[in-house]
Design an enzyme around this catalytic site. Structure first.
Site, mmCIF file in Angstrom:
data_model
loop_
_atom_site.group_PDB
_atom_site.id
_atom_site.type_symbol
_atom_site.label_atom_id
_atom_site.label_comp_id
_atom_site.label_asym_id
_atom_site.label_seq_id
_atom_site.Cartn_x
_atom_site.Cartn_y
_atom_site.Cartn_z
ATOM 1 N N ARG B 636 0.836 -1.188 0.000
ATOM 2 C CA ARG B 636 0.000 0.000 0.000
ATOM 3 C C ARG B 636 0.877 1.248 0.000
ATOM 4 O O ARG B 636 1.820 1.358 0.790
ATOM 5 C CB ARG B 636 -0.859 -0.025 1.242
ATOM 6 C CG ARG B 636 -1.885 1.058 1.322
ATOM 7 C CD ARG B 636 -2.728 0.824 2.566
ATOM 8 N NE ARG B 636 -3.793 1.782 2.676
ATOM 9 C CZ ARG B 636 -4.265 2.206 3.841
ATOM 10 N NH1 ARG B 636 -3.769 1.728 4.964
ATOM 11 N NH2 ARG B 636 -5.246 3.070 3.867
ATOM 12 N N GLN B 646 10.823 8.893 -3.420
ATOM 13 C CA GLN B 646 11.806 7.957 -2.866
ATOM 14 C C GLN B 646 12.291 6.992 -3.932
ATOM 15 O O GLN B 646 13.471 6.651 -3.988
ATOM 16 C CB GLN B 646 11.192 7.176 -1.705
ATOM 17 C CG GLN B 646 11.182 7.952 -0.419
ATOM 18 C CD GLN B 646 11.008 7.019 0.774
ATOM 19 O OE1 GLN B 646 9.891 6.711 1.146
ATOM 20 N NE2 GLN B 646 12.087 6.580 1.343
ATOM 21 N N VAL B 711 9.566 1.596 0.315
ATOM 22 C CA VAL B 711 10.062 2.068 -0.977
ATOM 23 C C VAL B 711 11.412 2.773 -0.843
ATOM 24 O O VAL B 711 11.911 3.335 -1.804
ATOM 25 C CB VAL B 711 9.055 3.027 -1.647
ATOM 26 C CG1 VAL B 711 7.804 2.279 -2.062
ATOM 27 C CG2 VAL B 711 8.705 4.189 -0.739
ATOM 28 N N GLU B 713 14.608 1.831 -0.356
ATOM 29 C CA GLU B 713 15.871 1.362 -0.918
ATOM 30 C C GLU B 713 15.736 0.587 -2.214
ATOM 31 O O GLU B 713 16.716 0.396 -2.933
ATOM 32 C CB GLU B 713 16.605 0.503 0.130
ATOM 33 C CG GLU B 713 17.091 1.338 1.298
ATOM 34 C CD GLU B 713 17.394 0.516 2.543
ATOM 35 O OE1 GLU B 713 18.558 0.197 2.762
ATOM 36 O OE2 GLU B 713 16.465 0.206 3.305
#
Lengths: 347, 749
Positions: B636, B646, B711, B713
């Site tokens: 989600r 990111q 999210v 990396e």
């Protein structure tokens, strides 16, 4: 950092009178202050010349030459419409250097005086003949990928990092200087020195001499239609050149009637070879000719470490710059100045 | 210093909205207070003196000269360094690294602190540090991966095994009809957050206040408490903003401990901020690796074996071996899988977790090796990956909690226009004559959770206060976590005050491992739900409430009111319920974490597919990434704008890994010769030309109650390989060393 005196004289004469051994002229400070922070340079006195009257003008002189005050900012010169029209290669070289912020601060006089970016020079804990005469050269045998392949000596393998100076060398600029002994002029070819046994002597300036202006001769503008500065670098922008080339041609009836070629980042000064230029004159612009001229331009090159690739890259960028010059100067400054990707400018 | 920020007003549910980051205006206008912006009364400036040799002993420091300099107040050396209660050479807790805090005169790596100078001004301290003029007894440093014999890693980073084997590797090799055996190298990389490490330390008796950017705010209290012999609760650490962390700001290091010690020694507050060049040594890095990959396939292009061995550099005195080979676990359905690690001890600062530690360098090598295997098999690289698509976790057979990787491949390929890519290299040119190449890579990153607590207060006026010590490194925790918290409380975002970034708040856990939003978010949501649950109990048992007798199971909370779910005409406002109950605030608590049994049942990962286009000059080899398309399935998405940012950031770091970042060591001295941003290149705007992110919808009922993965990396994984593969596709030259440079391509021309 060490304690030092700072003075901001009101006139050129006062500035020159303020000079003492160990003093440094302060222009944009984009290089000097960095070196003061690392401790590589420790001037006892900074003489701020950025507000000296009369040094911030770009003028056309009666003989048709263009005179650029030493305190004109890089960005202001590159974005001067008249200047960029007459000397697009110089503008392109300027805009390919550093970043927008740095170009706003850096001065053209300071550009001539900037120091090598050899890491061993900037690091006060490494031996460097250029920084401390006789200390030795830790660059040799070290991290040498970016070092000189032409004109280096056992004492020093550093390169001159300037883009601007490569274009100025090709166009045979003159440097106006003034010291306690009065004014004089220095041909650009004589301004920067190869290291030899005395790498600490980087320029033809005498101690206490101040750059007042640069002059581009009227005939330099005759290359406007066919001149390019191209630069290879490890990222698309904001990087010093791995190698670069300034190429300028005058074409008449399908023949080259005058040619200039200077290489950057290969030596302690912009590298200009008269015999390479002579090869071009009188010939039709074509790939084989450019290959011969480029090979002549790097004749005598030798790696100073793990950098043999720079010789081949310098040869190749010279060919490309000559080719691009022959094709004609772009109508608009490319969005990525001096890049081989040469995108059209944003409208 | 403010620890709250205003919200933009909006209506409806909060999660899922692209709310702009709340700290954005504060940061771009300079109003945000970073650690080094604090100037308490009586502040002293500390400068640490970095060793300029990589191995040996300090034989002399000219302390007298430094002290004689005007403005220098004190010089700390091993001779006069006050005792630390905790031994910096011990490893008493998780994430404890050994560090140098002037224990003795040994130099173990270049840039190690060998003294600390305190001055009334930064200039005085800097000059004092220079005047110390250290003298050394120099020993020959061990530089590079071949400087010493490697050792076998038994227990790797984060407690993972050094070697993992599933299936019969020998049989897998024997069964292969085609194979590749390739070795890739990745260099030492340094985190280099824009904000260098900083601390302002103040003591009041045995109470310690630290203004310090930190990725694990509450945990750090125990860390500093240990080293300074005070209870954890005596430490107050304030970290409202971090100018980037990248893993480096989660671990105690020598310079900051010395600065805190100096504050106690002098009885004055002390500030230390590292110079850029000092970031290359005592604050961790990503260790260099050499990775050998052996892949075998059968006639149908199915992998019979995937063997991934990684050698990585660590320091002579501590262990952090980049666990690159683990990137090959969990992704492709090979018949047999083996990942094994070796370390080599050389004279460097200890590496640490950095931007997808292990996964980034491992993925770089794996995805290129996969491309090489596909090429040998004559298969399209995407088709080859689809043939080896893992329906369950390879080796363990565990089901994935969710895995929309097939959709990532399909949507990414569609958007990129992958179909029609020629199999052979050097087939495409642009109108300028530049070589054009397309490459792809799979992105994979675990979806862990750590532990966090949160508190949610419903105030008498019906507004909310939520509190957890989360860390915003720029990723948007101030915003995304507040969105989750507001939903937990059933309030619009502008009715919720969010307090964060300070260690006197409930533990928000660690901002790392891409698990912060999932962990702290779960805690915040649970706290809000707990508060609403209590409020509901009050309302349904209050005869004066329209909800009286409705039963708490039928009540829903939204927009500051409780409603009967089946009858919206029956509702009551938070403020009214609380007023009738005596006007007291109501406090809920919650925690985030994952039960071990839940973790054991499913394999939990974020997935993605990255497609890259590069252009390469055919003669001069200048390289440019002209397009990057990443499609990611990460559960989600709380805030699409922030999540996309990111992912963009991760992909840009992928460009950086593929083409730019590398610490260059002088082989004779072991010193890094490009320790500044002029020499240590990261991408500039012109290097990032066409960047697209697609987030693929994914419902995950197992990963946590909110269905959140991470999210932070994953964007760097997949991207490096995709670029390396695109360069091969453009040029026909396979470079097996990162970063890929102009001269590497020239050498093969």
């Amino acid at each position: 950092m060490n304690l030092f005196d700072y003075t901001r004289p009101a006139s050129v004469e006062a500035a020159i009178a303020a000079w003492v051994p160990g003093a440094a002229w302060l222009g944009g400070g984009t290089n000097l202050v960095d070196l003061m922070k690392t401790g590589a340079m420790q001037p006892g006195k900074l003489i701020d010349v950025t507000r000296l009257p009369g040094l911030d003008r770009i003028e056309t002189l009666p003989d048709g030459s263009t005179r650029i005050g030493a305190m004109v900012r890089n960005a202001d010169l590159a974005h001067d419409a008249g200047f960029a029209r007459a000397f697009p290669m110089v503008a392109e070289a300027l805009l390919s250097g550093a970043s927008g912020q740095l170009r706003n601060a850096a001065t053209v006089g300071g550009n001539l005086m900037q120091r090598t970016r050899c890491a061993y020079f900037a690091d006060p804990h490494s031996a460097c003949n250029r920084r401390t005469p006789g200390a030795g050269c830790d660059a040799r045998g070290g991290d040498t990928g970016g070092m000189a392949v032409l004109g280096w000596s056992p004492a020093c393998i550093a390169t001159n990092p300037s883009d601007f100076c490569v274009a100025l060398a090709a166009l045979e600029a003159t440097v106006e200087v003034q010291g306690t002994g009065g004014k004089r002029e220095i041909a650009f070819a004589d301004f920067h020195r190869l290291p030899g046994d005395t790498p600490e002597i980087e320029t033809a300036l005498q101690p206490g001499e101040l750059i007042l202006a640069l002059r581009l001769p009227a005939e330099a503008a005759q290359f406007a239609a066919n001149s390019r500065y191209l630069k290879l670098r490890e990222r698309t922008s904001y990087a010093f050149a791995l190698v670069s080339a300034a190429a300028a041609l005058r074409l008449d009836g399908g023949r080259i009637v005058a040619a200039r070629l200077a290489l950057g980042a290969v030596a302690a000064k912009p590298w200009r070879v008269a015999s390479a230029e002579a090869l071009l004159v009188g010939q039709a612009p074509e790939p084989a000719l450019f290959a011969r001229a480029a090979a002549e331009a790097v004749a005598g090159a030798a790696p100073s470490g793990e950098n043999a690739h720079k010789i081949e890259l310098a040869r190749r960028i010279a060919v490309r710059a000559l080719t691009a010059a022959a094709q004609g100067t772009p109508d608009r400054m490319p969005a990525l100045p001096a890049s081989v990707f040469g995108e059209p400018a944003h409208v | 210093m403010s620890d709250t920020l205003p919200y933009a007003t909006r209506f409806g549910s909060n999660s899922g909205q692209s709310t702009s980051r709340r700290d954005g205006v504060a940061k771009v206008t300079g109003a945000a207070t970073f650690a080094a912006d604090n100037h308490p009364q009586g502040l002293l400036y500390a400068v640490y003196v970095p060793a300029t040799i990589a191995r040996g002993r300090v034989t002399h420091l000219d302390v007298a000269a430094a002290k004689a300099h005007p403005g220098v107040v004190e010089v700390m050396t091993p001779q006069n360094r006050p005792a630390l209660a905790g031994d910096p050479d011990s490893k008493p807790f998780m994430f404890a690294f050994r560090f140098e805090a002037l224990q003795d005169d040994t130099v173990r790596y270049a840039n190690q602190p060998i003294a600390l100078v305190l001055g009334e001004t930064i200039e005085a301290a800097t000059e004092g540090a220079r005047l110390l003029n250290p003298q050394y007894q120099v020993m020959p440093p061990r530089v590079g991966l071949d400087a010493e014999a490697p050792y076998k890693v038994v227990v790797g980073n984060f407690g993972r095994p050094g070697e993992t084997v599933h299936g019969d590797v020998a049989a897998g090799h024997a069964a292969a009809v085609q194979s590749v055996d390739v070795t890739y190298e990745t260099p030492a990389q340094y985190h280099n957050a824009m904000e260098t490490h900083a601390v302002v330390a103040s003591w009041d008796g045995d109470q310690l206040t630290l203004d310090m950017p930190h990725q694990a705010i509450v945990m750090s209290r125990g860390v500093f408490g240990y080293y300074f012999g005070i209870p954890a609760e005596n430490v107050l650490l304030r970290s409202p903003y971090l100018g980037g962390g990248f893993g480096s700001k989660s671990i105690a290091n020598g310079p900051q401990v010395l600065a805190i010690l100096a504050a106690r020694m002098t009885g004055r507050p002390v500030k230390l901020m590292l110079r850029r060049d000092q970031m290359f040594g005592p604050v961790g890095h990503r260790g260099a690796t050499r990775q050998r990959l052996r892949i075998g396939i059968d006639e149908a292009g199915h992998m019979t074996v995937l063997e991934h061995e990684a050698l990585a550099a660590t320091s002579t005195f501590d262990d952090f071996v980049e666990n690159a080979a683990n990137a090959s676990q969990g992704l492709y359905a090979a018949g047999a899988l083996r990942s094994a690690h070796e370390g080599v001890r050389i004279d460097i600062g200890t590496p640490g977790p950095m931007r997808a530690p292990g996964e980034a360098s491992g993925s770089a090598a794996l995805e290129c090796a996969m491309d090489e295997m596909a090429e040998r098999a004559g298969l399209d690289p995407l088709e080859f990956r689809l043939r080896n698509y893992a329906e369950t976790e390879p080796g363990t057979g565990k089901p994935y909690s969710s895995k929309a990787l097939r959709a990532c491949y399909a949507q990414g390929a569609e958007r990129f226009g992958w179909a029609g890519r020629p199999l052979k290299p050097r087939q495409m040119r642009d109108e300028q004559g530049m070589l054009v190449g397309w490459g792809m890579g799979t992105a994979l990153f675990p979806a862990p959770m750590f532990a966090a607590q949160a508190r949610a207060t419903l105030r008498p006026d019906g507004s909310g206060l939520v509190e957890t010590a989360a860390a915003d490194m720029g990723q948007g925790a101030w915003t995304a976590l507040a969105q989750i918290a507001a939903d937990g409380l059933g309030l619009p975002l502008d009715k919720v005050e969010f307090r964060s970034g300070s260690s006197d708040l409930p533990d928000g856990g660690i901002a790392g491992g891409s698990g912060h939003t999932a962990t702290a978010g779960t805690a915040l949501h649970a706290a809000g739900v707990d508060a609403v649950r209590q409020l509901t109990a009050m309302a349904v048992s209050d005869p004066a409430s329209p909800l009286f007798g409705a039963g708490n199971a039928s009540i829903v909370a939204r927009d500051g009111r409780l409603f009967v779910a089946e009858d919206a005409s029956r509702s009551d406002s938070y403020a009214d319920i609380l007023a009738r109950a005596g006007g007291q605030a109501l406090v809920g608590t919650g925690s985030g974490g994952r039960a071990p049994e839940a973790a054991g049942r499913h394999a939990m990962y974020s997935h993605g597919a990255v497609f890259a286009e590069v252009k390469v000059d055919p003669d001069l080899f200048q390289i440019r990434v002209t397009r990057l398309v990443g499609a990611f399935a990460a559960g989600r998405i709380i805030n699409p704008k922030l999540a996309n940012s990111q992912l963009y950031g991760g992909m840009i770091w992928g460009i950086s890994f593929a083409l730019h970042e590398e610490a260059r060591f002088d082989p004779r001295t072991g010193r890094i010769m490009n320790a500044d941003f002029a020499g240590y290149h990261i991408p500039v705007n012109a290097d990032v030309k066409g960047l697209e992110v697609i987030t693929v919808h994914e419902d995950d009922p197992f990963v946590n109650a909110l269905g959140i993965k991470g999210v932070g990396e994953i964007g760097i994984t997949g991207t490096v390989g995709a670029i390396g593969n695109a360069i091969w596709h453009a040029t026909g030259t396979r470079i097996r060393r990162f970063p890929i440079r102009i001269e590497d391509l020239l050498a093969h021309a």
